[in-house]
Design an enzyme around this catalytic site. Structure first.
Site, mmCIF file in Angstrom:
data_model
loop_
_atom_site.group_PDB
_atom_site.id
_atom_site.type_symbol
_atom_site.label_atom_id
_atom_site.label_comp_id
_atom_site.label_asym_id
_atom_site.label_seq_id
_atom_site.Cartn_x
_atom_site.Cartn_y
_atom_site.Cartn_z
ATOM 1 N N GLY A 164 102.348 83.859 106.600
ATOM 2 C CA GLY A 164 103.373 84.875 106.956
ATOM 3 C C GLY A 164 103.804 85.450 108.291
ATOM 4 O O GLY A 164 104.724 86.078 108.595
ATOM 5 N N SER A 190 98.698 73.281 105.232
ATOM 6 C CA SER A 190 99.918 73.111 104.462
ATOM 7 C C SER A 190 100.958 72.685 105.584
ATOM 8 O O SER A 190 100.828 72.984 106.545
ATOM 9 C CB SER A 190 100.726 74.214 103.774
ATOM 10 O OG SER A 190 100.760 75.426 104.545
ATOM 11 N N ARG A 191 102.098 72.041 105.094
ATOM 12 C CA ARG A 191 103.160 71.895 105.900
ATOM 13 C C ARG A 191 104.092 73.119 105.582
ATOM 14 O O ARG A 191 103.839 73.689 104.693
ATOM 15 C CB ARG A 191 104.142 70.618 105.439
ATOM 16 C CG ARG A 191 103.399 69.243 105.796
ATOM 17 C CD ARG A 191 104.248 68.157 105.328
ATOM 18 N NE ARG A 191 104.001 66.990 105.452
ATOM 19 C CZ ARG A 191 103.641 66.337 106.657
ATOM 20 N NH1 ARG A 191 103.992 66.579 107.647
ATOM 21 N NH2 ARG A 191 102.944 65.022 106.495
ATOM 22 N N SER A 195 108.670 78.178 106.938
ATOM 23 C CA SER A 195 108.598 78.521 108.243
ATOM 24 C C SER A 195 108.737 77.186 109.234
ATOM 25 O O SER A 195 109.001 76.335 108.648
ATOM 26 C CB SER A 195 106.984 78.950 108.365
ATOM 27 O OG SER A 195 106.166 77.856 108.249
ATOM 28 N N THR A 199 100.280 74.362 110.033
ATOM 29 C CA THR A 199 99.145 73.680 110.699
ATOM 30 C C THR A 199 99.198 72.180 110.741
ATOM 31 O O THR A 199 99.014 71.462 111.703
ATOM 32 C CB THR A 199 97.742 74.107 110.302
ATOM 33 O OG1 THR A 199 97.472 75.347 110.636
ATOM 34 C CG2 THR A 199 96.507 73.094 111.106
ATOM 35 N N ASP A 252 104.221 86.879 93.706
ATOM 36 C CA ASP A 252 103.019 86.300 94.280
ATOM 37 C C ASP A 252 101.970 87.162 93.981
ATOM 38 O O ASP A 252 101.243 87.886 94.890
ATOM 39 C CB ASP A 252 103.335 86.256 95.891
ATOM 40 C CG ASP A 252 102.397 84.895 96.515
ATOM 41 O OD1 ASP A 252 101.758 84.520 95.479
ATOM 42 O OD2 ASP A 252 102.573 84.753 97.753
#
Lengths: 492, 492
Positions: A164, A190-191, A195, A199, A252
């Site tokens: 985030g 993750s891709r 965002s 990474t 979430d």
């Protein structure tokens, strides 16, 4: 009821079957009821949808998943799957037993639930919450249904961030330091979805990121570390399916976050993990109290799973680092490893690395490892093992050539740098697809600013996308500058 | 993003679009996110699903609903519909305003929500409940989106039962009495889904039941009453869609029941309604207290909608009447109208009719209207207006010729006649599809029974279906007979 089955291209993962309304009435089934389908002595289960047009009476339309059902079949009503009873139980706020969660996890994995039922499950875990015991069971069950990596080592390090925060590319730095210290750290990332870079997107600037479990094992055996994309392995297959249902509802629940993260770490064979929980305005966790509670639960569930969890609660109300976007973040990473990156990125990486090293029983010598160049050497080793050029430097990485410099229109103090808006502008500029697109930030909260001082630069690979980004910049306030008194007191 | 749209047969009512995962990542959308699709200057909204196989990168798969989108389209991410924000609000247990419920109802009507979102909506109204104000608004909004009938009369009577009791075919009798008393009563009923006969299935033995609103208006203008199927008109189109999502989860929140029933009655132009709430073991409402609470809420919501509601709370723990199944129930109705039906069916019908007549400001002379033959004459009139033979008698209606007589295997007292099992056996025997299939009950709870006394007869039109029903009879205890002391005390 005897029907003739034929495949119909429904694009559905669940075992949907289409019945003509007349046949459905005769069978006495509602929409979304289950039917048992017998074909050549084999039994399958289908989830019923009605149609007046797509199939005629006498015909059973089946999705590709049930595509082996061709020709004459015998269809009778079947009971709801037990997972649905357990979801109902959770709806009624009754704590679920381990075997009940196991059933739900298994049915989600095999796409046996309809979307209405899946929606009810995520809603129930949100409105009624997951107890600590439920979270533990859930994490265990979610790990159990995934693939796993085995290591001979007693200690395997790992790192996770709740996310985030824009920029914040500490992971490659932490992994390099910890691997250089002699610990194994098999990091999957993750891709980006919403965002401007995950990474995995950032690492992809430098090397490949999609590897099989076997390949990951080999890279880590060779170098102690890896920086790969988690999406090409199957460590917690249920996670994606649950997230698919949570995202549209923007829910979430903490228990689900913990179960998702730790099930993957468990499957990756990790034993000692540092979990970064950024908090603050605009971050996923807004209050310090909520962050602390989440941290405690992470530790307890980790304990149950036989993993040692250290949590870091970090300020997440503004971006970390200078660059936002794959190439810009990769430059920050290389600069930091070379001793020349943005100060907060260096400090945060060192602190996280030290906490992880200590937790694993090593000395907290992150600064020494970084300053001596050992971390950079380790990073180059990992890049090479992942098929990249180990000699790459920050200068080889060229941001998009179309630029927009945004400057201050007044004197004052930076009171806010909006994570969300920084991300949105960088995405409009083309990130993460256009690797060179993104934002370079020239200021941080608290900086004193004069009119015309540069606030940030937008980079894009195409003129059109820069214009898109410029429109958003014009409509919003990515970096907020206020006079000293306004910065202190906002009049409403 | 420029894509080429092509129709793909998804069998989905919602505006689903299929994106290749690569395109979805580039667009930055999650599964179930919305996208805005521009085609020839017109904008449409699609709900995203991912696929690796069904469509290639560069292609947008669209359901039939979006079938006008062919060829080049421009796709950008779109915000979630506001209805989803309101569902989220309800998930967070915040009371919804009228305009928010209106948005949700409209989006459900137009199939704009995904099944996950619909599942979340019904789950939220179940776990957090609907307040009285919400129920009122919901009923109003659900009525507003349906078609409506206008009457010139100040008083229009109607009747509804919560259902769940086998037999219980009071509706044709009540309608005939009330219409004979000079009141308009435009009654729409359902077909059976899991029961062996709805009122519409029973009436279909005697006449047509599927009519348009225009035709219904004409039948009622001619005869004062009608007994038609509600499924062929569109009085509360949202109702079916909500029930579709509630059924698999076995949830049926009271507020939603009230809104469903009263929205339909409002659209039918009814002003005075008697609502029957059967309660007891195996009925939809299990306790007297819950039945009373539901009744009070029905009256309050009715008030708000400008309708006068009378509720009857009736014992629903065993079937009402002798016959169960379309023809067998039609025989009971004709017998009762002719003065010769099962006692409880007659008594319950008279009581409901009198309460409705009183509520409408008429004299409670139901018994007189029935005993004088005026109700039977009115019933024949309605049957004729709906295209049936007005001179039909019970003897013309022949039950299935395959019969199974089930007799008592002991002396004792009938302690239970199981609604659910009676329905299941009747369905196995072929009801409601085979109009002559069903059950004739020979006893009621409390009856003294000797070994070999007849308990019930199963009727079927085919030997196979009778055998099916016989198997279920053998495996279960449809009618429970116990010795006098066992009937009083059950040892566990």
């Amino acid at each position: 009821m005897k029907l003739v089955a034929r495949e119909i291209d429904l694009g559905s993962r669940s075992p949907t079957v289409l019945l003509n309304t007349a046949d459905a009435t005769e069978l006495g089934v509602h929409q979304l009821d289950r039917v048992q389908i017998e074909h050549d002595g084999r039994l399958s289960i289908g989830i019923v949808e009605f149609t007046e047009e797509l199939v005629d009476p006498g015909t059973l339309g089946v999705t590709r998943r049930l595509g082996h059902l061709v020709g004459s079949v015998d269809v009778i009503p079947a009971p709801q799957p037990t997972a649905v009873h357990y979801i109902k139980k959770k709806l009624d706020d009754v704590e679920l037993e381990k075997h009940e969660l196991q059933r739900i996890v298994l049915d989600i994995k095999q796409d046996r639930l309809s979307d209405v039922e899946l929606g009810a499950y995520v809603t129930a875990t949100y409105t009624n919450g997951l107890s600590l015991a439920e979270t533990m069971h859930l994490a265990e069950c979610m790990a159990d249904v995934g693939d796993a990596i085995q290591w001979d080592d007693a200690v395997v390090a790992d790192k996770h961030s709740i996310g985030g925060v824009a920029g914040n590319r500490v992971t490659p730095i932490v992994v390099s330091i910890v691997a250089a210290a002699g610990l194994k750290i098999p990091k999957t990332s993750s891709r980006a979805v919403t965002s401007p870079a995950g990474t995995a997107d950032t690492m992809e600037v430098l090397c490949d990121v999609a590897f099989s479990l076997e390949e990951i094992k080999q890279i880590v055996t060779e170098t102690n570390g890896c920086l790969v994309w988690g999406g090409s392995v199957n460590l917690s297959p249920v996670d994606d399916k649950i997230i698919r249902a949570e995202t549209p509802l923007s829910i979430d629940p903490p228990g689900q976050i913990i179960a998702s993260v730790l099930s993957k770490k468990k499957s990756a064979g990790s034993t000692h993990i540092v979990v970064d929980i950024p908090y603050g305005e605009g971050a996923k966790v807004e209050s310090l109290a909520a962050a602390r509670e989440l941290a405690q639960d992470f530790k307890r569930v980790g304990d149950h799973l036989g993993m040692t969890i250290e949590c870091t609660i970090t300020r997440g109300s503004q971006p970390i680092g200078r660059g936002v976007g794959p190439i810009l973040e990769a430059r920050d990473v290389l600069d930091t490893l070379a001793g020349d990156g943005p100060e907060e990125l260096r400090l945060k990486s060192l602190r996280l690395a030290d906490i992880l090293l200590e937790s694993c029983g090593c000395e907290s010598e992150a600064a020494e490892i970084l300053d001596s160049g050992r971390a950079l050497a380790k990073f180059r080793e990992i890049v090479a093992a992942q098929g990249g050029n180990p000699d790459v430097t920050a200068d080889d990485l060229v941001p998009g050539r179309h630029e927009l410099l945004v400057a201050a229109d007044r004197d004052g103090v930076v009171t806010h740098v909006d994570n969300r808006l920084v991300s949105d502008v960088a995405r409009r500029a083309g990130a993460p697809k256009d690797k060179g697109a993104g934002i370079t930030l020239h200021c941080r909260v608290g900086d004193e600013i004069h009119t015309d001082d540069p606030l940030f630069t937008v980079h894009a690979e195409s003129k059109d996308k820069l214009a898109d980004a410029e429109r958003l910049v014009g409509q919003s306030e990515t970096v907020r500058v206020r006079s000293r008194d306004e910065a202190l007191v906002e009049r409403v």
